[in-house]
Design an enzyme around this catalytic site. Sequence first.
Site, short mmCIF file in Angstrom:
data_model
loop_
_atom_site.label_atom_id
_atom_site.label_comp_id
_atom_site.label_asym_id
_atom_site.label_seq_id
_atom_site.Cartn_x
_atom_site.Cartn_y
_atom_site.Cartn_z
N GLN A 28 0.82 -1.21 0.00
CA GLN A 28 0.00 0.00 0.00
C GLN A 28 0.85 1.26 0.00
OE1 GLN A 28 -3.34 0.48 -0.26
NE2 GLN A 28 -3.63 -1.71 -0.52
N SER A 51 16.12 0.17 6.45
CA SER A 51 14.97 -0.46 5.79
C SER A 51 15.30 -0.77 4.33
CB SER A 51 13.77 0.49 5.83
OG SER A 51 12.84 0.12 4.84
N GLU A 84 0.43 -5.70 12.63
CA GLU A 84 0.95 -6.20 13.91
C GLU A 84 2.18 -5.40 14.39
OE1 GLU A 84 0.72 -7.89 11.09
OE2 GLU A 84 2.66 -8.79 10.63
N HIS A 108 -6.66 0.23 7.35
CA HIS A 108 -7.37 -0.91 7.94
C HIS A 108 -7.62 -0.54 9.40
CE1 HIS A 108 -8.68 -4.85 9.00
NE2 HIS A 108 -7.54 -5.29 9.49
N GLY A 134 -2.05 -3.09 -3.16
CA GLY A 134 -1.35 -1.86 -3.48
C GLY A 134 -0.89 -1.77 -4.93
N ASP A 191 -13.79 -7.28 7.30
CA ASP A 191 -12.52 -7.66 6.66
C ASP A 191 -11.99 -8.96 7.27
OD1 ASP A 191 -10.12 -6.64 4.93
OD2 ASP A 191 -9.22 -7.25 6.83
N GLU A 195 -11.85 -12.63 5.25
CA GLU A 195 -10.61 -13.37 4.97
C GLU A 195 -10.59 -14.73 5.68
OE1 GLU A 195 -8.05 -10.17 5.90
OE2 GLU A 195 -7.74 -10.70 7.99
N GLU A 231 -8.62 -24.61 -11.74
CA GLU A 231 -9.83 -24.07 -12.37
C GLU A 231 -10.56 -23.05 -11.53
OE1 GLU A 231 -12.58 -26.60 -14.37
OE2 GLU A 231 -11.01 -27.91 -15.15
P1 NDP Z 1 3.50 -4.26 3.85
O1 NDP Z 1 3.81 -5.52 4.55
O2 NDP Z 1 3.61 -4.26 2.35
O3 NDP Z 1 4.44 -3.09 4.46
C1 NDP Z 1 5.78 -3.23 4.42
C2 NDP Z 1 6.44 -1.87 4.52
O4 NDP Z 1 6.49 -1.43 5.87
C3 NDP Z 1 7.86 -1.96 4.03
O5 NDP Z 1 8.23 -0.77 3.38
C4 NDP Z 1 8.61 -2.14 5.34
O6 NDP Z 1 9.98 -1.82 5.26
C5 NDP Z 1 7.83 -1.16 6.20
N1 NDP Z 1 8.07 -1.37 7.62
C6 NDP Z 1 8.07 -2.54 8.31
N2 NDP Z 1 8.35 -2.33 9.60
C7 NDP Z 1 8.55 -0.99 9.73
C8 NDP Z 1 8.91 -0.16 10.82
N3 NDP Z 1 9.12 -0.66 12.02
N4 NDP Z 1 9.02 1.17 10.59
C9 NDP Z 1 8.84 1.69 9.37
N5 NDP Z 1 8.52 0.94 8.28
C10 NDP Z 1 8.38 -0.37 8.47
O7 NDP Z 1 2.09 -3.71 4.33
P2 NDP Z 1 0.75 -3.62 3.47
O8 NDP Z 1 0.89 -2.55 2.45
O9 NDP Z 1 0.29 -4.98 3.07
O10 NDP Z 1 -0.26 -3.13 4.62
C11 NDP Z 1 -0.22 -1.81 5.12
C12 NDP Z 1 -1.60 -1.48 5.68
O11 NDP Z 1 -2.55 -1.47 4.62
C13 NDP Z 1 -2.11 -2.47 6.72
O12 NDP Z 1 -2.86 -1.76 7.66
C14 NDP Z 1 -3.03 -3.36 5.89
O13 NDP Z 1 -4.07 -3.96 6.64
C15 NDP Z 1 -3.61 -2.35 4.92
N6 NDP Z 1 -4.13 -2.89 3.67
C16 NDP Z 1 -3.33 -3.69 2.92
C17 NDP Z 1 -3.77 -4.15 1.70
C18 NDP Z 1 -2.85 -4.90 0.80
O14 NDP Z 1 -3.17 -5.01 -0.37
N7 NDP Z 1 -1.73 -5.42 1.22
C19 NDP Z 1 -5.14 -3.88 1.21
C20 NDP Z 1 -5.85 -2.93 2.04
C21 NDP Z 1 -5.36 -2.51 3.24
P3 NDP Z 1 11.08 -2.97 4.85
O15 NDP Z 1 11.13 -2.95 3.36
O16 NDP Z 1 12.35 -2.52 5.46
O17 NDP Z 1 10.60 -4.26 5.40
MG MG Z 2 -7.66 -8.21 5.50
MG MG Z 3 -15.10 -29.45 -14.80
#
Ligand code: NDP
Ligand code: MG
Ligand code: MG
Length: 330
Positions: A28, A51, A84, A108, A134, A191, A195, A231
């Site tokens: 995202q 990072s 988390e 979220h 995203g 949500d 899931e 499928e």
């Molecule tokens: P990601 O797992 O893709 O996020 C990872 C990012 O967070 C990376 O850039 C990572 O850095 C960074 N990160 C991890 N720990 C830290 C920290 N301690 N400080 C700063 N940056 C940090 O997350 P999502 O995009 O999947 O999810 C983000 C939010 O969006 C959540 O609330 C989720 O529920 C929501 N959401 C997600 C969807 C999706 O499609 N995934 C859909 C709709 C909502 P590094 O590269 O160093 O690990």
């Molecule tokens: Mg979800």
């Molecule tokens: Mg069939």
Amino acid sequence: MAKMYYEKDGSLELLKGRKVAVIGFGSQGHAHALNLKESGADVVVGLYKGSKSWETAEASGLEVMEVGEAVAVSTVTMILIPDEKQRKVYKEYIEKNLKDGDALAFAHGFNINYGQITPPANVDVFMIAPKGPGHLVRRVYQEGKGVPALLAVHQDYTGKAKNLALAYARGLGALRAGVIETTFKEETETDLFGEQSVLCGGITELIKAGFDTLREAGYQEEIAYFECLHEMKLIVDLLYEGGFERMRFSVSDTAEYGDYVTSKRIITEETRKEMKKVLAEIQNGEFAKAWIVENMTGRPVFNKRKEQELNHPIVEVGKNLREMMSWLKK
Ligand code: NDP
Ligand code: MG
Ligand code: MG
């Protein structure tokens, strides 16, 4: 009928003179930061020293700072790191850098809904939750369109929280498609339920049960894999494009008849009863508590179940069969 918002309902003017900190640059994060920037917003990405995402964000032309600093120089902070991890990062770096009248945003509702993050009373708290991964949010924006999103306001200190959320949704591209109003509670509970019961938990167990039944009856596992897993995509694509009607129009009448007479023998009254229990545990916080404790204790259940699932025969068959599918991304 749900309340819907479109382009005319959101003004980018509200983002003028404000700096937006996007915390995290993952699925995202990269989409929000880049879409907002291209919509004219002043964006900074917040990450931690070391990072993996830092260079990627800079390479795409974005300003990057450590989380605390990014929050301090901004007036809108969108938290887009894994759910988390949000409580700890909020406590350590975000909370103390929030200023009177700032806005704190989420994609979220988990941490707000289950009391893991309690923002101070003098900030706005809103949610813009895209209804898609995203990478789709980014691609569709670049094509001049948008992915729909949910909007919710948890706290309206300035009296402008909803308009600010709409401005954010406009910058993200979501208003091009449509934004639906909800609450943190409704978004979080539906949500998690979706899931667990349908999208992830429901479908994997359904596929495995079908696969195991055929395999144990002596059918070749490659055939079982095609019928029960491969499928699935063809069917889901039809459902996605045109609902049950298009799927039933497209499959054979034999399949449609089998669908009608067999479905309730598979998803029984007992399954529906259990779904109600699953929902109740989401509503009363039992599920959230278990997941929070799981994360505090090194994820014993998560890791054990992950291992078990990787040992299911469908994994090996699938690996081999997908080698034949030259069109699949590795
Ligand atoms: P990601 O797992 O893709 O996020 C990872 C990012 O967070 C990376 O850039 C990572 O850095 C960074 N990160 C991890 N720990 C830290 C920290 N301690 N400080 C700063 N940056 C940090 O997350 P999502 O995009 O999947 O999810 C983000 C939010 O969006 C959540 O609330 C989720 O529920 C929501 N959401 C997600 C969807 C999706 O499609 N995934 C859909 C709709 C909502 P590094 O590269 O160093 O690990
Ligand atoms: Mg979800
Ligand atoms: Mg069939």
